[in-house]
Design an enzyme around this catalytic site. Structure first.
Site, PDB file in Angstrom:
ATOM      1  N   SER A  86       0.805  -1.225   0.000  1.00 57.03           N
ATOM      2  CA  SER A  86       0.000   0.000   0.000  1.00 57.03           C
ATOM      3  C   SER A  86       0.839   1.276   0.000  1.00 57.03           C
ATOM      4  CB  SER A  86      -0.973  -0.035   1.180  1.00 57.03           C
ATOM      5  OG  SER A  86      -1.866   1.031   1.099  1.00 57.03           O
ATOM      6  N   ASP A 107      -2.948   6.132  -3.128  1.00 49.20           N
ATOM      7  CA  ASP A 107      -1.842   5.486  -2.429  1.00 49.20           C
ATOM      8  C   ASP A 107      -1.223   4.457  -3.386  1.00 49.20           C
ATOM      9  OD1 ASP A 107      -3.959   3.731  -2.410  1.00 49.20           O
ATOM     10  OD2 ASP A 107      -3.526   2.922  -0.421  1.00 49.20           O
ATOM     11  N   ASP A 136      -6.440   1.679  -3.457  1.00 45.34           N
ATOM     12  CA  ASP A 136      -7.725   1.513  -2.769  1.00 45.34           C
ATOM     13  C   ASP A 136      -8.149   2.803  -2.068  1.00 45.34           C
ATOM     14  OD1 ASP A 136      -5.827   1.319  -0.786  1.00 45.34           O
ATOM     15  OD2 ASP A 136      -6.453  -0.648  -0.054  1.00 45.34           O
TER      16      ASP A 136
END
Ligand code: MG
Length: 456
Positions: A102, A246, A250
Protein backbone atom coordinates in the site's frame (compact mmCIF):
# COMPACT_ATOMS: atom_id res chain seq x y z
CA UNK A 1 5.11 -34.99 0.71
CA UNK A 2 6.34 -31.45 0.79
CA UNK A 3 7.50 -30.11 4.12
CA UNK A 4 7.23 -26.45 4.92
CA UNK A 5 9.11 -26.05 8.17
CA UNK A 6 8.54 -22.41 8.80
CA UNK A 7 10.38 -20.31 11.32
CA UNK A 8 7.84 -17.54 11.50
CA UNK A 9 7.01 -16.68 15.06
CA UNK A 10 3.98 -14.67 16.04
CA UNK A 11 1.14 -13.26 14.02
CA UNK A 12 1.53 -13.25 10.28
CA UNK A 13 -1.46 -11.05 9.40
CA UNK A 14 -1.93 -7.51 10.69
CA UNK A 15 -4.91 -5.23 9.99
CA UNK A 16 -3.79 -4.94 6.34
CA UNK A 17 -2.62 -8.47 5.66
CA UNK A 18 1.04 -9.49 5.71
CA UNK A 19 3.39 -6.49 5.59
CA UNK A 20 7.13 -6.01 6.06
CA UNK A 21 10.54 -5.30 4.54
CA UNK A 22 11.29 -7.45 1.49
CA UNK A 23 14.05 -10.00 1.96
CA UNK A 24 13.93 -10.16 5.74
CA UNK A 25 10.27 -10.08 6.78
CA UNK A 26 8.49 -10.72 3.49
CA UNK A 27 10.50 -13.25 1.49
CA UNK A 28 9.93 -15.32 -1.66
CA UNK A 29 9.95 -18.36 0.64
CA UNK A 30 7.07 -16.92 2.65
CA UNK A 31 5.13 -16.06 -0.53
CA UNK A 32 5.61 -19.65 -1.73
CA UNK A 33 4.21 -20.96 1.56
CA UNK A 34 1.25 -18.61 1.49
CA UNK A 35 0.54 -19.68 -2.09
CA UNK A 36 0.75 -23.29 -1.05
CA UNK A 37 -1.60 -22.67 1.90
CA UNK A 38 -4.10 -20.90 -0.37
CA UNK A 39 -3.91 -23.71 -2.91
CA UNK A 40 -4.85 -26.17 -0.17
CA UNK A 41 -7.79 -24.15 1.14
CA UNK A 42 -10.38 -26.13 -0.73
CA UNK A 43 -10.76 -23.66 -3.61
CA UNK A 44 -9.87 -24.49 -7.16
CA UNK A 45 -8.53 -21.11 -8.20
CA UNK A 46 -6.27 -18.34 -6.90
CA UNK A 47 -5.98 -14.94 -8.61
CA UNK A 48 -2.56 -13.33 -8.15
CA UNK A 49 -1.69 -9.68 -8.77
CA UNK A 50 0.81 -7.07 -7.61
CA UNK A 51 1.49 -3.36 -7.32
CA UNK A 52 4.52 -1.72 -8.97
CA UNK A 53 7.19 -2.54 -6.34
CA UNK A 54 10.54 -3.97 -7.49
CA UNK A 55 10.03 -7.10 -5.37
CA UNK A 56 6.49 -7.64 -6.68
CA UNK A 57 7.24 -9.98 -9.57
CA UNK A 58 9.46 -12.25 -7.46
CA UNK A 59 6.80 -12.58 -4.77
CA UNK A 60 3.98 -13.00 -7.29
CA UNK A 61 5.79 -15.83 -9.07
CA UNK A 62 6.71 -17.52 -5.79
CA UNK A 63 3.13 -17.33 -4.51
CA UNK A 64 1.72 -18.58 -7.81
CA UNK A 65 4.23 -21.43 -7.79
CA UNK A 66 3.09 -22.49 -4.31
CA UNK A 67 -0.57 -22.48 -5.30
CA UNK A 68 0.12 -24.46 -8.49
CA UNK A 69 2.18 -27.01 -6.55
CA UNK A 70 -0.74 -27.48 -4.18
CA UNK A 71 -2.95 -28.31 -7.16
CA UNK A 72 -4.90 -25.05 -7.53
CA UNK A 73 -5.24 -23.17 -10.80
CA UNK A 74 -3.64 -19.73 -10.88
CA UNK A 75 -4.99 -16.70 -12.71
CA UNK A 76 -2.36 -14.00 -13.18
CA UNK A 77 -3.48 -10.39 -13.45
CA UNK A 78 -0.05 -8.72 -13.28
CA UNK A 79 0.19 -5.10 -12.14
CA UNK A 80 -3.27 -4.04 -11.00
CA UNK A 81 -4.83 -1.96 -8.24
CA UNK A 82 -6.00 -3.81 -5.14
CA UNK A 83 -9.71 -3.29 -5.98
CA UNK A 84 -9.09 -4.71 -9.49
CA UNK A 85 -7.74 -7.90 -7.88
CA UNK A 86 -10.73 -7.91 -5.52
CA UNK A 87 -13.26 -7.73 -8.36
CA UNK A 88 -11.40 -10.53 -10.16
CA UNK A 89 -11.92 -12.84 -7.17
CA UNK A 90 -15.63 -12.07 -7.40
CA UNK A 91 -15.71 -12.88 -11.12
CA UNK A 92 -14.01 -16.25 -10.60
CA UNK A 93 -15.69 -16.90 -7.24
CA UNK A 94 -12.31 -17.76 -5.74
CA UNK A 95 -9.42 -16.69 -3.54
CA UNK A 96 -6.90 -14.02 -4.49
CA UNK A 97 -3.57 -12.68 -3.29
CA UNK A 98 -2.49 -9.10 -3.87
CA UNK A 99 1.23 -8.45 -3.51
CA UNK A 100 1.34 -4.93 -2.09
CA UNK A 101 2.49 -2.78 0.80
CA UNK A 102 0.00 0.00 0.00
CA UNK A 103 1.52 3.33 1.14
CA UNK A 104 4.70 1.92 2.75
CA UNK A 105 8.21 2.81 1.42
CA UNK A 106 9.60 0.96 -1.64
CA UNK A 107 11.63 -1.58 0.34
CA UNK A 108 8.41 -2.94 1.88
CA UNK A 109 6.01 -5.44 0.41
CA UNK A 110 3.17 -7.61 1.61
CA UNK A 111 0.30 -9.93 0.80
CA UNK A 112 -3.38 -9.15 1.10
CA UNK A 113 -5.87 -12.00 0.71
CA UNK A 114 -9.22 -11.60 -1.02
CA UNK A 115 -12.10 -14.02 -1.26
CA UNK A 116 -15.08 -13.79 -3.60
CA UNK A 117 -14.93 -10.03 -4.01
CA UNK A 118 -14.04 -8.94 -0.51
CA UNK A 119 -11.06 -8.95 1.85
CA UNK A 120 -10.68 -12.40 3.38
CA UNK A 121 -12.10 -12.81 6.87
CA UNK A 122 -9.98 -13.39 9.97
CA UNK A 123 -10.85 -17.10 9.93
CA UNK A 124 -9.39 -17.47 6.46
CA UNK A 125 -6.25 -15.59 7.48
CA UNK A 126 -5.91 -17.80 10.54
CA UNK A 127 -6.25 -20.89 8.38
CA UNK A 128 -3.49 -19.65 6.06
CA UNK A 129 -1.35 -18.72 9.04
CA UNK A 130 -1.71 -22.18 10.58
CA UNK A 131 -0.85 -23.85 7.33
CA UNK A 132 2.17 -21.59 6.82
CA UNK A 133 3.39 -22.10 10.37
CA UNK A 134 2.90 -25.81 10.05
CA UNK A 135 0.81 -26.03 13.22
CA UNK A 136 -2.11 -27.71 11.52
CA UNK A 137 -1.41 -31.21 10.26
CA UNK A 138 -1.43 -31.39 6.48
CA UNK A 139 -3.50 -34.39 5.58
CA UNK A 140 -2.88 -34.55 1.86
CA UNK A 141 0.47 -34.42 0.07
CA UNK A 142 1.36 -31.77 -2.51
CA UNK A 143 -0.19 -32.40 -5.90
CA UNK A 144 1.20 -35.28 -7.96
CA UNK A 145 2.91 -34.37 -11.23
CA UNK A 146 -0.32 -34.81 -13.17
CA UNK A 147 -2.47 -32.84 -10.71
CA UNK A 148 -0.46 -29.60 -10.65
CA UNK A 149 -2.69 -26.57 -11.27
CA UNK A 150 -3.00 -24.73 -14.58
CA UNK A 151 -1.71 -21.18 -15.00
CA UNK A 152 -3.52 -18.59 -17.10
CA UNK A 153 -3.73 -14.83 -17.57
CA UNK A 154 -6.81 -12.64 -17.14
CA UNK A 155 -5.91 -9.80 -19.46
CA UNK A 156 -9.16 -7.89 -19.17
CA UNK A 157 -9.08 -7.48 -15.38
CA UNK A 158 -8.43 -3.74 -15.63
CA UNK A 159 -10.95 -3.30 -18.43
CA UNK A 160 -13.62 -5.06 -16.35
CA UNK A 161 -12.86 -2.91 -13.30
CA UNK A 162 -13.20 0.26 -15.41
CA UNK A 163 -16.61 -0.99 -16.61
CA UNK A 164 -17.75 -1.60 -13.03
CA UNK A 165 -16.59 1.86 -11.95
CA UNK A 166 -18.20 3.66 -14.91
CA UNK A 167 -21.49 1.87 -14.29
CA UNK A 168 -21.71 3.45 -10.87
CA UNK A 169 -21.24 7.11 -11.79
CA UNK A 170 -23.28 9.41 -14.02
CA UNK A 171 -20.90 9.58 -17.00
CA UNK A 172 -23.34 11.67 -19.06
CA UNK A 173 -23.15 14.41 -16.42
CA UNK A 174 -19.34 14.22 -16.38
CA UNK A 175 -19.06 14.19 -20.17
CA UNK A 176 -21.22 17.36 -20.43
CA UNK A 177 -18.96 19.26 -18.04
CA UNK A 178 -15.63 17.82 -19.27
CA UNK A 179 -13.76 18.73 -16.07
CA UNK A 180 -9.99 19.10 -16.05
CA UNK A 181 -8.69 16.54 -13.57
CA UNK A 182 -5.14 16.01 -12.35
CA UNK A 183 -4.48 12.51 -11.08
CA UNK A 184 -1.38 11.49 -9.11
CA UNK A 185 -0.88 7.74 -8.77
CA UNK A 186 2.55 8.02 -7.13
CA UNK A 187 3.83 5.62 -9.83
CA UNK A 188 1.88 2.92 -8.01
CA UNK A 189 -0.79 0.50 -9.17
CA UNK A 190 -3.45 3.16 -9.77
CA UNK A 191 -1.23 4.35 -12.69
CA UNK A 192 -2.58 1.56 -14.87
CA UNK A 193 -6.25 2.34 -14.31
CA UNK A 194 -7.24 5.64 -12.73
CA UNK A 195 -6.25 8.06 -15.54
CA UNK A 196 -7.88 5.78 -18.12
CA UNK A 197 -11.13 5.42 -16.16
CA UNK A 198 -11.32 9.21 -15.69
CA UNK A 199 -10.69 9.80 -19.38
CA UNK A 200 -13.37 7.34 -20.40
CA UNK A 201 -15.82 9.01 -18.05
CA UNK A 202 -15.35 12.21 -20.07
CA UNK A 203 -12.71 14.11 -18.07
CA UNK A 204 -9.78 16.00 -19.50
CA UNK A 205 -7.03 14.18 -17.63
CA UNK A 206 -3.48 15.15 -16.80
CA UNK A 207 -1.60 12.26 -15.24
CA UNK A 208 1.15 13.02 -12.73
CA UNK A 209 3.41 10.18 -11.58
CA UNK A 210 1.25 7.84 -13.65
CA UNK A 211 4.09 5.78 -15.13
CA UNK A 212 4.04 2.46 -13.27
CA UNK A 213 7.48 2.23 -11.68
CA UNK A 214 9.22 0.81 -8.61
CA UNK A 215 11.07 4.14 -8.28
CA UNK A 216 8.32 6.20 -6.66
CA UNK A 217 8.54 9.92 -7.42
CA UNK A 218 6.87 10.77 -4.15
CA UNK A 219 6.20 9.08 -0.85
CA UNK A 220 3.10 6.96 -1.28
CA UNK A 221 1.12 8.01 1.79
CA UNK A 222 -1.16 10.65 0.24
CA UNK A 223 -0.86 13.33 2.95
CA UNK A 224 -0.36 17.10 2.74
CA UNK A 225 3.42 16.90 3.02
CA UNK A 226 3.80 14.27 0.28
CA UNK A 227 1.28 16.00 -1.98
CA UNK A 228 2.80 19.50 -1.69
CA UNK A 229 4.14 19.44 -5.29
CA UNK A 230 0.91 17.94 -6.60
CA UNK A 231 -1.05 20.67 -4.87
CA UNK A 232 0.99 23.34 -6.71
CA UNK A 233 0.45 21.54 -10.01
CA UNK A 234 -3.32 21.39 -9.54
CA UNK A 235 -3.35 25.16 -9.10
CA UNK A 236 -0.83 25.87 -11.86
CA UNK A 237 -2.71 23.76 -14.42
CA UNK A 238 -6.03 25.41 -13.59
CA UNK A 239 -7.54 22.02 -12.85
CA UNK A 240 -11.05 21.64 -11.47
CA UNK A 241 -9.85 19.08 -8.98
CA UNK A 242 -6.99 16.75 -8.13
CA UNK A 243 -7.09 13.10 -7.13
CA UNK A 244 -4.17 11.33 -5.45
CA UNK A 245 -3.91 7.62 -4.75
CA UNK A 246 -1.84 5.49 -2.43
CA UNK A 247 0.44 2.72 -3.79
CA UNK A 248 -2.27 0.16 -4.48
CA UNK A 249 -5.21 2.36 -5.46
CA UNK A 250 -7.73 1.51 -2.77
CA UNK A 251 -7.60 5.09 -1.47
CA UNK A 252 -8.44 8.42 -3.10
CA UNK A 253 -7.48 11.78 -1.63
CA UNK A 254 -9.11 14.84 -3.15
CA UNK A 255 -7.83 18.39 -3.75
CA UNK A 256 -10.03 21.32 -4.73
CA UNK A 257 -9.39 23.76 -7.60
CA UNK A 258 -7.09 25.77 -5.33
CA UNK A 259 -4.90 22.76 -4.75
CA UNK A 260 -6.10 22.41 -1.15
CA UNK A 261 -6.77 18.97 0.25
CA UNK A 262 -10.41 18.74 1.29
CA UNK A 263 -9.21 16.99 4.43
CA UNK A 264 -9.94 13.38 5.29
CA UNK A 265 -12.92 14.09 7.56
CA UNK A 266 -14.46 16.65 5.21
CA UNK A 267 -14.17 14.51 2.10
CA UNK A 268 -15.74 11.59 3.95
CA UNK A 269 -18.58 13.83 5.20
CA UNK A 270 -19.20 15.14 1.66
CA UNK A 271 -19.24 11.63 0.23
CA UNK A 272 -21.69 10.47 2.93
CA UNK A 273 -24.04 13.32 1.99
CA UNK A 274 -23.72 12.62 -1.69
CA UNK A 275 -24.52 8.91 -1.31
CA UNK A 276 -27.41 9.56 1.10
CA UNK A 277 -28.94 12.02 -1.36
CA UNK A 278 -29.24 9.15 -3.81
CA UNK A 279 -30.53 6.64 -1.28
CA UNK A 280 -31.46 6.86 2.39
CA UNK A 281 -30.00 4.39 4.82
CA UNK A 282 -27.13 3.56 7.10
CA UNK A 283 -23.54 4.68 6.62
CA UNK A 284 -20.84 2.45 8.05
CA UNK A 285 -17.71 4.14 9.34
CA UNK A 286 -15.02 3.50 11.94
CA UNK A 287 -14.45 4.50 15.55
CA UNK A 288 -12.29 7.37 14.28
CA UNK A 289 -15.12 9.14 12.42
CA UNK A 290 -15.50 12.84 13.17
CA UNK A 291 -18.49 14.96 14.19
CA UNK A 292 -18.65 16.27 10.62
CA UNK A 293 -19.45 12.77 9.40
CA UNK A 294 -22.09 12.23 12.09
CA UNK A 295 -23.71 15.60 11.30
CA UNK A 296 -23.70 14.99 7.54
CA UNK A 297 -25.37 11.61 7.97
CA UNK A 298 -27.96 12.83 10.49
CA UNK A 299 -28.79 15.86 8.34
CA UNK A 300 -29.80 13.48 5.58
CA UNK A 301 -31.87 11.28 7.84
CA UNK A 302 -29.30 8.50 7.84
CA UNK A 303 -27.82 6.45 10.65
CA UNK A 304 -24.17 5.90 11.49
CA UNK A 305 -22.94 2.41 12.25
CA UNK A 306 -19.51 2.36 13.93
CA UNK A 307 -17.02 -0.48 13.37
CA UNK A 308 -13.36 -1.12 14.30
CA UNK A 309 -10.65 0.43 12.10
CA UNK A 310 -10.06 -1.31 8.72
CA UNK A 311 -11.84 -1.45 5.36
CA UNK A 312 -12.52 -5.15 5.88
CA UNK A 313 -14.55 -4.32 8.98
CA UNK A 314 -16.48 -1.68 7.04
CA UNK A 315 -17.30 -4.09 4.20
CA UNK A 316 -18.26 -6.90 6.59
CA UNK A 317 -20.69 -4.67 8.48
CA UNK A 318 -22.28 -3.44 5.26
CA UNK A 319 -22.80 -7.02 4.18
CA UNK A 320 -24.25 -8.14 7.51
CA UNK A 321 -26.45 -5.12 8.22
CA UNK A 322 -28.36 -5.05 4.95
CA UNK A 323 -29.46 -1.60 3.86
CA UNK A 324 -26.16 0.23 4.40
CA UNK A 325 -25.73 2.53 1.41
CA UNK A 326 -22.10 3.46 1.86
CA UNK A 327 -19.08 2.77 4.03
CA UNK A 328 -15.99 4.87 4.50
CA UNK A 329 -12.87 5.13 6.58
CA UNK A 330 -11.41 8.54 7.37
CA UNK A 331 -8.13 7.47 5.67
CA UNK A 332 -9.81 7.73 2.25
CA UNK A 333 -10.91 4.11 1.75
CA UNK A 334 -14.52 4.07 0.57
CA UNK A 335 -16.79 1.08 -0.01
CA UNK A 336 -19.68 1.45 -2.48
CA UNK A 337 -21.77 -1.67 -1.82
CA UNK A 338 -23.60 -1.51 -5.16
CA UNK A 339 -20.27 -1.84 -6.98
CA UNK A 340 -18.59 -4.25 -4.58
CA UNK A 341 -17.76 -5.04 -0.97
CA UNK A 342 -14.27 -3.58 -1.13
CA UNK A 343 -12.48 -0.24 -0.94
CA UNK A 344 -12.22 1.17 -4.48
CA UNK A 345 -10.06 4.29 -4.88
CA UNK A 346 -10.69 4.45 -8.64
CA UNK A 347 -14.46 4.60 -8.21
CA UNK A 348 -14.07 7.03 -5.28
CA UNK A 349 -12.09 9.38 -7.56
CA UNK A 350 -14.83 9.22 -10.20
CA UNK A 351 -17.50 9.89 -7.56
CA UNK A 352 -15.72 13.11 -6.52
CA UNK A 353 -15.46 14.16 -10.15
CA UNK A 354 -19.21 13.63 -10.46
CA UNK A 355 -19.74 15.62 -7.25
CA UNK A 356 -17.87 18.54 -8.83
CA UNK A 357 -19.85 18.27 -12.09
CA UNK A 358 -23.16 18.19 -10.28
CA UNK A 359 -22.58 20.63 -7.42
CA UNK A 360 -19.75 22.94 -8.48
CA UNK A 361 -16.42 23.95 -6.98
CA UNK A 362 -15.12 21.61 -4.32
CA UNK A 363 -13.69 24.54 -2.30
CA UNK A 364 -17.25 25.85 -1.86
CA UNK A 365 -18.53 22.39 -0.93
CA UNK A 366 -15.67 22.00 1.50
CA UNK A 367 -16.69 25.28 3.16
CA UNK A 368 -20.10 23.81 4.01
CA UNK A 369 -18.48 21.17 6.22
CA UNK A 370 -17.92 22.42 9.75
CA UNK A 371 -14.76 21.35 11.52
CA UNK A 372 -14.40 21.35 15.27
CA UNK A 373 -11.59 21.38 17.83
CA UNK A 374 -9.93 18.00 18.03
CA UNK A 375 -7.25 16.79 20.46
CA UNK A 376 -5.02 13.73 20.18
CA UNK A 377 -2.39 12.21 22.43
CA UNK A 378 -0.55 8.96 23.08
CA UNK A 379 0.76 7.37 26.25
CA UNK A 380 3.50 4.76 26.48
CA UNK A 381 2.45 1.53 28.14
CA UNK A 382 4.11 -1.83 28.76
CA UNK A 383 1.03 -4.03 28.88
CA UNK A 384 -1.62 -2.64 26.52
CA UNK A 385 -4.24 -5.24 27.36
CA UNK A 386 -3.98 -4.83 31.10
CA UNK A 387 -4.03 -1.05 30.84
CA UNK A 388 -7.02 -1.12 28.45
CA UNK A 389 -9.00 -3.34 30.83
CA UNK A 390 -8.51 -0.79 33.61
CA UNK A 391 -9.26 2.14 31.30
CA UNK A 392 -12.40 0.48 30.03
CA UNK A 393 -13.66 -0.06 33.57
CA UNK A 394 -13.27 3.64 34.33
CA UNK A 395 -14.68 4.88 31.01
CA UNK A 396 -17.78 2.71 31.30
CA UNK A 397 -18.77 4.78 34.33
CA UNK A 398 -19.03 7.88 32.14
CA UNK A 399 -22.33 8.78 30.43
CA UNK A 400 -22.87 8.80 26.67
CA UNK A 401 -23.35 6.12 24.04
CA UNK A 402 -20.58 3.54 24.22
CA UNK A 403 -19.01 1.34 21.59
CA UNK A 404 -16.33 -1.13 22.73
CA UNK A 405 -15.57 -2.98 19.50
CA UNK A 406 -12.17 -1.32 19.05
CA UNK A 407 -11.00 0.38 22.25
CA UNK A 408 -13.74 2.51 23.80
CA UNK A 409 -15.61 5.19 21.87
CA UNK A 410 -18.16 7.31 23.71
CA UNK A 411 -20.50 9.62 21.80
CA UNK A 412 -22.10 12.59 23.58
CA UNK A 413 -24.52 15.03 21.99
CA UNK A 414 -21.82 17.62 21.18
CA UNK A 415 -18.64 15.60 21.39
CA UNK A 416 -17.02 12.17 21.30
CA UNK A 417 -14.06 10.42 22.81
CA UNK A 418 -11.96 7.46 21.69
CA UNK A 419 -9.38 5.57 23.73
CA UNK A 420 -7.76 2.67 21.93
CA UNK A 421 -4.49 0.76 21.97
CA UNK A 422 -2.21 1.33 18.97
CA UNK A 423 -2.24 -1.65 16.64
CA UNK A 424 1.50 -1.67 16.07
CA UNK A 425 3.16 0.38 18.81
CA UNK A 426 3.26 0.22 22.65
CA UNK A 427 0.90 3.16 23.12
CA UNK A 428 -2.62 3.94 24.21
CA UNK A 429 -4.10 6.71 22.09
CA UNK A 430 -6.71 9.30 23.03
CA UNK A 431 -8.75 11.25 20.48
CA UNK A 432 -11.54 13.64 21.33
CA UNK A 433 -13.57 16.19 19.40
CA UNK A 434 -16.17 18.67 20.60
CA UNK A 435 -18.16 21.56 19.17
CA UNK A 436 -16.59 23.93 21.73
CA UNK A 437 -12.89 24.30 22.49
CA UNK A 438 -13.47 24.33 26.25
CA UNK A 439 -15.57 21.16 26.17
CA UNK A 440 -12.90 19.48 24.07
CA UNK A 441 -10.19 20.33 26.60
CA UNK A 442 -12.34 19.19 29.52
CA UNK A 443 -13.23 15.89 27.92
CA UNK A 444 -9.61 15.29 26.97
CA UNK A 445 -8.44 15.98 30.55
CA UNK A 446 -10.92 13.47 31.92
CA UNK A 447 -9.73 10.79 29.53
CA UNK A 448 -6.09 11.67 30.11
CA UNK A 449 -6.48 11.31 33.88
CA UNK A 450 -8.03 7.86 33.42
CA UNK A 451 -5.32 6.73 30.99
CA UNK A 452 -2.42 8.11 33.05
CA UNK A 453 -3.82 6.39 36.10
CA UNK A 454 -4.06 3.09 34.25
CA UNK A 455 -0.70 2.98 32.42
CA UNK A 456 1.35 3.57 35.55
MG1 MG B 1 -3.90 1.02 0.10
Amino acid sequence: MAHWAVAIVGKLFGTSGIRGVFGTEVTPELALKVGYALGRSGVKKVVVGRDTRASGLVLQKALASGALAAGADVVNVGIVSTPTLGYATRKFDCLGAMITASHNPPEYNGIKIFEKGTEACVMRERDVEEKVNGKAKMKAPAAEWNAIGASSNYDSAIRDHIEIALEHVDCACIARKRPKVLVDAGNGAASVISPYALREAGCRVIGVNCEPSPMFSRRLEPNAENLADFSKLVRACGADLGIAHDGDGDRAIVLDEKGQMLGLDAQLALMCESELEVKHGTVVTTVEASLAVREAVERHGGKVSIVPVGSREVAERIERGKGAVFGGEPCGEYVYPKAGMLADGVLAGLKFVHMFCEKGKLSALRATVKTYPIMRGKYAVKDKERAMAKIKGALMKMGGKKNTEDGVRIDFSDSWLLVRPSGTEPFIRITCEAREEKACRELYSKAEAIVKNSVR
